[in-house]
Design an enzyme around this catalytic site. Structure first.
Site, short mmCIF file in Angstrom:
data_model
loop_
_atom_site.label_atom_id
_atom_site.label_comp_id
_atom_site.label_asym_id
_atom_site.label_seq_id
_atom_site.Cartn_x
_atom_site.Cartn_y
_atom_site.Cartn_z
N ASN A 90 7.75 9.72 -2.92
CA ASN A 90 6.97 8.63 -3.54
C ASN A 90 6.37 7.66 -2.53
OD1 ASN A 90 7.46 9.15 -6.47
ND2 ASN A 90 9.58 8.94 -5.79
N SER A 115 7.82 -4.08 3.18
CA SER A 115 8.99 -4.81 2.66
C SER A 115 9.79 -5.47 3.77
CB SER A 115 9.90 -3.81 1.94
OG SER A 115 11.16 -4.38 1.66
N TYR A 152 14.96 3.36 2.51
CA TYR A 152 13.79 2.74 1.86
C TYR A 152 12.99 1.95 2.91
CZ TYR A 152 11.44 -1.11 -0.60
OH TYR A 152 10.54 -2.06 -1.02
N LYS A 156 9.07 2.26 4.43
CA LYS A 156 8.07 1.18 4.53
C LYS A 156 7.54 1.07 5.96
CE LYS A 156 7.85 0.16 0.31
NZ LYS A 156 6.58 0.31 -0.41
N1 LIG Z 1 9.42 -6.74 -5.98
C1 LIG Z 1 9.70 -7.11 -4.72
O1 LIG Z 1 10.29 -8.19 -4.49
C2 LIG Z 1 9.26 -6.26 -3.57
C3 LIG Z 1 8.45 -5.14 -3.74
N2 LIG Z 1 8.04 -4.44 -2.63
C4 LIG Z 1 7.19 -3.27 -2.78
O2 LIG Z 1 6.14 -3.55 -3.68
C5 LIG Z 1 5.82 -2.39 -4.43
C6 LIG Z 1 5.92 -2.70 -5.92
O3 LIG Z 1 7.25 -3.09 -6.20
P1 LIG Z 1 7.68 -3.58 -7.65
O4 LIG Z 1 6.49 -3.99 -8.41
O5 LIG Z 1 8.78 -4.53 -7.46
O6 LIG Z 1 8.29 -2.24 -8.24
P2 LIG Z 1 8.25 -1.73 -9.74
O7 LIG Z 1 9.22 -0.62 -9.83
O8 LIG Z 1 8.34 -2.88 -10.69
O9 LIG Z 1 6.77 -1.14 -9.83
C7 LIG Z 1 6.41 0.04 -9.18
C8 LIG Z 1 5.37 0.73 -10.04
O10 LIG Z 1 4.93 1.89 -9.34
C9 LIG Z 1 4.95 2.98 -10.23
N3 LIG Z 1 5.26 4.17 -9.44
C10 LIG Z 1 6.39 4.46 -8.79
N4 LIG Z 1 6.28 5.64 -8.17
C11 LIG Z 1 5.04 6.09 -8.46
C12 LIG Z 1 4.35 7.27 -8.10
N5 LIG Z 1 4.90 8.23 -7.35
N6 LIG Z 1 3.08 7.41 -8.53
C13 LIG Z 1 2.49 6.46 -9.32
N7 LIG Z 1 3.12 5.35 -9.71
C14 LIG Z 1 4.38 5.17 -9.26
C15 LIG Z 1 6.04 2.68 -11.25
O11 LIG Z 1 5.81 3.36 -12.48
C16 LIG Z 1 5.94 1.17 -11.38
O12 LIG Z 1 5.08 0.78 -12.43
C17 LIG Z 1 6.78 -1.29 -4.00
O13 LIG Z 1 6.13 -0.48 -3.05
C18 LIG Z 1 7.91 -2.06 -3.35
O14 LIG Z 1 8.54 -1.29 -2.37
C19 LIG Z 1 8.38 -4.79 -1.36
C20 LIG Z 1 9.21 -5.86 -1.15
C21 LIG Z 1 9.69 -6.69 -2.22
O1 LIG Z 2 11.78 -4.43 -0.88
C1 LIG Z 2 12.38 -4.98 -1.77
O2 LIG Z 2 13.02 -6.16 -1.50
C2 LIG Z 2 13.45 -7.02 -2.55
C3 LIG Z 2 14.48 -7.99 -1.95
O3 LIG Z 2 15.54 -7.25 -1.42
P1 LIG Z 2 17.06 -7.57 -1.82
O4 LIG Z 2 17.87 -6.58 -1.04
O5 LIG Z 2 17.31 -8.98 -1.41
O6 LIG Z 2 17.14 -7.42 -3.32
C4 LIG Z 2 14.04 -6.20 -3.69
O7 LIG Z 2 14.46 -7.07 -4.74
C5 LIG Z 2 12.98 -5.23 -4.17
O8 LIG Z 2 13.45 -4.44 -5.25
C6 LIG Z 2 12.61 -4.31 -3.04
O9 LIG Z 2 11.53 -3.49 -3.43
#
Ligand SMILES: NC(=O)C1=CN([C@@H]2O[C@H](COP(=O)(O)OP(=O)(O)OC[C@H]3O[C@@H](n4cnc5c(N)ncnc54)[C@H](O)[C@@H]3O)[C@@H](O)[C@H]2O)C=CC1
Ligand SMILES: O=C1O[C@H](COP(=O)(O)O)[C@@H](O)[C@H](O)[C@H]1O
Length: 262
Positions: A90, A115, A152, A156
């Site tokens: 992914n 990340s 993970y 990234k």
């Molecule tokens: N939420 C956070 O605090 C953080 C998020 N990130 C990064 O930001 C991005 C988004 O994270 P979130 O919105 O929190 O995750 P999330 O799980 O809420 O959203 C991810 C979305 O991507 C879609 N998805 C996953 N794999 C897929 C694939 N192979 N093809 C098409 N769609 C796919 C899922 O259906 C989902 O809607 C990720 O890459 C994550 O690693 C990085 C650091 C922190």
């Molecule tokens: O990359 C990500 O980081 C956030 C924060 O990390 P955490 O270890 O403090 O939870 C995480 O919540 C998120 O799911 C992840 O995609």
């Protein structure tokens, strides 16, 4: 409205934070492997611009990329504990397919959701928890080498390196946003590390708008709000992207209540 912006992972937390703030400002293509419910799609987006597709599906990605000006690539497995087979498919393979399709389609700008976990191993036992506190001076600024926390985080860091390759060899403008911890309404509760790297929803939307609008070559920036507690510098994001965050986890109690209402 301008040329389309492709947003992958549009249905997730980060995608919805972005669309909640700038959903009416761009001509979006939305891609997610899960169907998006109506409330997740801005009113201005036509159903023909919503793609239910996996980012590892090269044909689907190329279809969604046609005519696109900028990409915000969020789709992937966001779990810090995600196993290798999932992040390999992914996060790494999916990201390479996005980059390759982007350069073939003549995309100009590509923002990659990296990340904090790409650099989590800088949080050594001798630095923590002091580095999460307000007056501690330790800062990461994006010039340091990756030191992933987990597989993970390795995925990234690999995405950032893919961006380096596609920038150097194909002249694609690439910005890697090392996102901290995105939560809505308040910072993570009773979590010092999370409060030091909090990214509010509105700052998230503003930051990715900067990624669409600014001019840059290859950049690594940190995606956090202007928290008093911080161990990530946001100076590069300010300087290159014009990022001007409005939120600060210090405006909330440790338990997550707004200070002006506490
Ligand atoms: N939420 C956070 O605090 C953080 C998020 N990130 C990064 O930001 C991005 C988004 O994270 P979130 O919105 O929190 O995750 P999330 O799980 O809420 O959203 C991810 C979305 O991507 C879609 N998805 C996953 N794999 C897929 C694939 N192979 N093809 C098409 N769609 C796919 C899922 O259906 C989902 O809607 C990720 O890459 C994550 O690693 C990085 C650091 C922190
Ligand atoms: O990359 C990500 O980081 C956030 C924060 O990390 P955490 O270890 O403090 O939870 C995480 O919540 C998120 O799911 C992840 O995609």
């Amino acid at each position: 409205m301008d040329q389309p912006v492709l947003l992958t992972g549009a249905g997730g937390r980060v995608g919805q934070a972005i669309l909640g703030h700038i959903g009416e400002a761009y001509d979006w293509r939305l891609l997610d492997r899960e169907p998006l419910s109506d409330e997740k799609i801005p009113a201005s987006v036509d159903s023909t611009d919503v793609y239910v597709a996996d980012v590892t599906d090269e044909t689907a990605v190329r279809n969604a990329m046609d005519g696109v000006h900028a990409v915000i690539h969020l789709a992937g497995d966001p779990r810090p504990e995600a196993p290798w087979d999932s992040v390999l498919r992914n996060n790494i393979d999916g990201t390479q397919k996005l980059f390759e399709a982007a350069v073939d389609a003549g995309v100009e700008k590509f923002a990659f959701a990296s990340s904090n976990h790409a650099v989590g191993a800088y949080e050594t036992t001798d630095r923590t928890p002091e580095m999460y506190r307000t007056h501690h001076e330790f800062r990461l600024d994006g010039t340091e080498l990756p030191r992933p926390s987990n597989l993970y985080g390795v995925s990234k860091a690999t995405g950032e390196t893919l961006g380096r390759y596609y920038h150097d060899h194909h002249d694609l403008s690439v910005v890697n946003v090392r996102i901290g911890n995105l939560t809505q309404h308040h910072p993570p509760k009773e979590y010092e590390r999370g409060q030091a790297m909090w990214l509010s929803y509105r700052d998230c939307g503003h930051l990715f708008e900067c990624c669409i609008e600014a001019d840059y070559g290859y950049e690594i920036v940190y995606g956090i709000s202007d928290n008093d507690r911080k161990y990530y510098s946001i100076e590069r994001a300010r300087e290159v992207l014009g990022y001007d965050p409005r939120d600060n986890s210090a405006e909330f109690t440790f338990e997550g209540e707004p200070l002006d209402e506490a």
